[in-house]
Design a protein around this motif. Sequence first.
Motif, PDB file in Angstrom:
ATOM      1  N   ASN A 176      -5.495  -3.283  -1.181  1.00 46.62           N
ATOM      2  CA  ASN A 176      -6.695  -3.403  -1.998  1.00 46.62           C
ATOM      3  C   ASN A 176      -7.950  -2.960  -1.252  1.00 46.62           C
ATOM      4  N   ALA A 177      -7.754  -2.243  -0.155  1.00 52.20           N
ATOM      5  CA  ALA A 177      -8.897  -1.672   0.557  1.00 52.20           C
ATOM      6  C   ALA A 177      -8.486  -0.292   1.027  1.00 52.20           C
ATOM      7  N   PRO A 178      -9.399   0.668   1.032  1.00 56.10           N
ATOM      8  CA  PRO A 178      -9.019   1.995   1.493  1.00 56.10           C
ATOM      9  C   PRO A 178      -8.679   1.988   2.973  1.00 56.10           C
ATOM     10  N   VAL A 179      -7.553   2.602   3.285  1.00 58.47           N
ATOM     11  CA  VAL A 179      -7.054   2.566   4.653  1.00 58.47           C
ATOM     12  C   VAL A 179      -7.182   3.958   5.249  1.00 58.47           C
ATOM     13  N   ASP A 180      -7.543   4.005   6.494  1.00 63.72           N
ATOM     14  CA  ASP A 180      -7.680   5.271   7.195  1.00 63.72           C
ATOM     15  C   ASP A 180      -6.295   5.797   7.552  1.00 63.72           C
ATOM     16  N   GLU A 181      -5.826   6.759   6.770  1.00 64.95           N
ATOM     17  CA  GLU A 181      -4.450   7.226   6.953  1.00 64.95           C
ATOM     18  C   GLU A 181      -4.225   7.906   8.292  1.00 64.95           C
ATOM     19  N   GLU A 182      -5.296   8.512   8.807  1.00 66.86           N
ATOM     20  CA  GLU A 182      -5.173   9.240  10.066  1.00 66.86           C
ATOM     21  C   GLU A 182      -4.852   8.303  11.219  1.00 66.86           C
ATOM     22  N   LYS A 183      -5.388   7.093  11.135  1.00 72.09           N
ATOM     23  CA  LYS A 183      -5.229   6.179  12.272  1.00 72.09           C
ATOM     24  C   LYS A 183      -4.111   5.177  12.052  1.00 72.09           C
ATOM     25  N   LEU A 184      -3.305   5.390  11.016  1.00 70.01           N
ATOM     26  CA  LEU A 184      -2.194   4.490  10.735  1.00 70.01           C
ATOM     27  C   LEU A 184      -1.197   4.529  11.900  1.00 70.01           C
ATOM     28  N   ASN A 185      -0.780   3.393  12.308  1.00 66.61           N
ATOM     29  CA  ASN A 185       0.014   3.325  13.525  1.00 66.61           C
ATOM     30  C   ASN A 185       1.198   2.382  13.296  1.00 66.61           C
ATOM     31  N   ALA A 186       2.405   2.838  13.651  1.00 68.39           N
ATOM     32  CA  ALA A 186       3.594   2.021  13.432  1.00 68.39           C
ATOM     33  C   ALA A 186       4.435   1.976  14.702  1.00 68.39           C
ATOM     34  N   ARG A 187       5.005   0.807  14.952  1.00 65.61           N
ATOM     35  CA  ARG A 187       5.812   0.638  16.159  1.00 65.61           C
ATOM     36  C   ARG A 187       7.019  -0.224  15.810  1.00 65.61           C
ATOM     37  N   LEU A 188       8.191   0.202  16.240  1.00 76.40           N
ATOM     38  CA  LEU A 188       9.399  -0.589  15.982  1.00 76.40           C
ATOM     39  C   LEU A 188       9.934  -1.081  17.317  1.00 76.40           C
ATOM     40  N   GLU A 189      10.036  -2.398  17.423  1.00 72.46           N
ATOM     41  CA  GLU A 189      10.483  -2.964  18.687  1.00 72.46           C
ATOM     42  C   GLU A 189      11.359  -4.179  18.402  1.00 72.46           C
ATOM     43  N   ASP A 190      12.546  -4.202  18.944  1.00 70.15           N
ATOM     44  CA  ASP A 190      13.472  -5.328  18.790  1.00 70.15           C
ATOM     45  C   ASP A 190      13.664  -5.731  17.327  1.00 70.15           C
TER      46      ASP A 190
END
Lengths: 143, 126
Positions: B91-105
């Motif tokens: 429900n808020a505009p998100v900065d797609e360029e700075k989207l960051n994902a991490r998969l750990e354990d």
Amino acid sequence: MKIARYTPAFELSRLAHLEPWARSSFTHFPVVGALLNEFLPTLSAGRLATDVFEDADHYYARFEVPGVKKENVTVELHQNVLTITAERRVKSGDQEESFNLSRSVNLPADIQAETIQAKLEDGILTITLPKPQQQKPKLIPVN
Amino acid sequence: MNTLCTPQTCAQPTAGVTENLRKPLYTLTGNADAYEVRVELPGVPKANVKIDLEDNVLNIRAERASPTNESWKPLHREISAQNYLLRLRLNAPVDEEKLNARLEDGILTLSLPIREVAKPRRIEVN
């Protein structure tokens, strides 16, 4: 104070003789399982879900432990009871929560503790238990 | 016709067939600068996670790695084999360029920075 969740142990050797449909309560009723998950997420969240497999030489036990680091897992074998304890730490900002999950599996006698191997990968702990020699069929050469 | 379909005997669903997906457990935290979504995806390797953001809907799809060999005979099953799908409407505009994902354990941590224009602005009174 420490709160430990009660998870009943089960007998590995007895399981081997059960019919497949009797082994897991919800495996063949995925709708019921999904509903329970939807409305009572804590029911499945606090429990250490387990799969047990076998092949000719090994038993394999898999445990679902998302978010648990390798150093926070203990695998203990004491009097044929294999106990897995996993501590999960969740950090959010300056707060830290920690959960202890534990589950025990009764093993058939004669499993050598030295030969058990454990591996943690992508939140799944896999334990490999070699079957004792006398359970394997033995070929006797004819003279 | 009347054969029972057990997970061991059933064929894998092929393309075009409805697939059973499960909604993973997740937590959502956030402050004025960013949201953080933490999704539990045990059994999923890094390569099998697909994340996309379209029309302010965040789609997270994750496929489990096949856990077992053919020769393994199941004795007791509790871990579901279903793949995961999570859909979140933002429900808020998100900065797609700075989207960051991490998969750990087995935990996917997504950080979604909120766009500058949507942040609350304080106006100094002179």
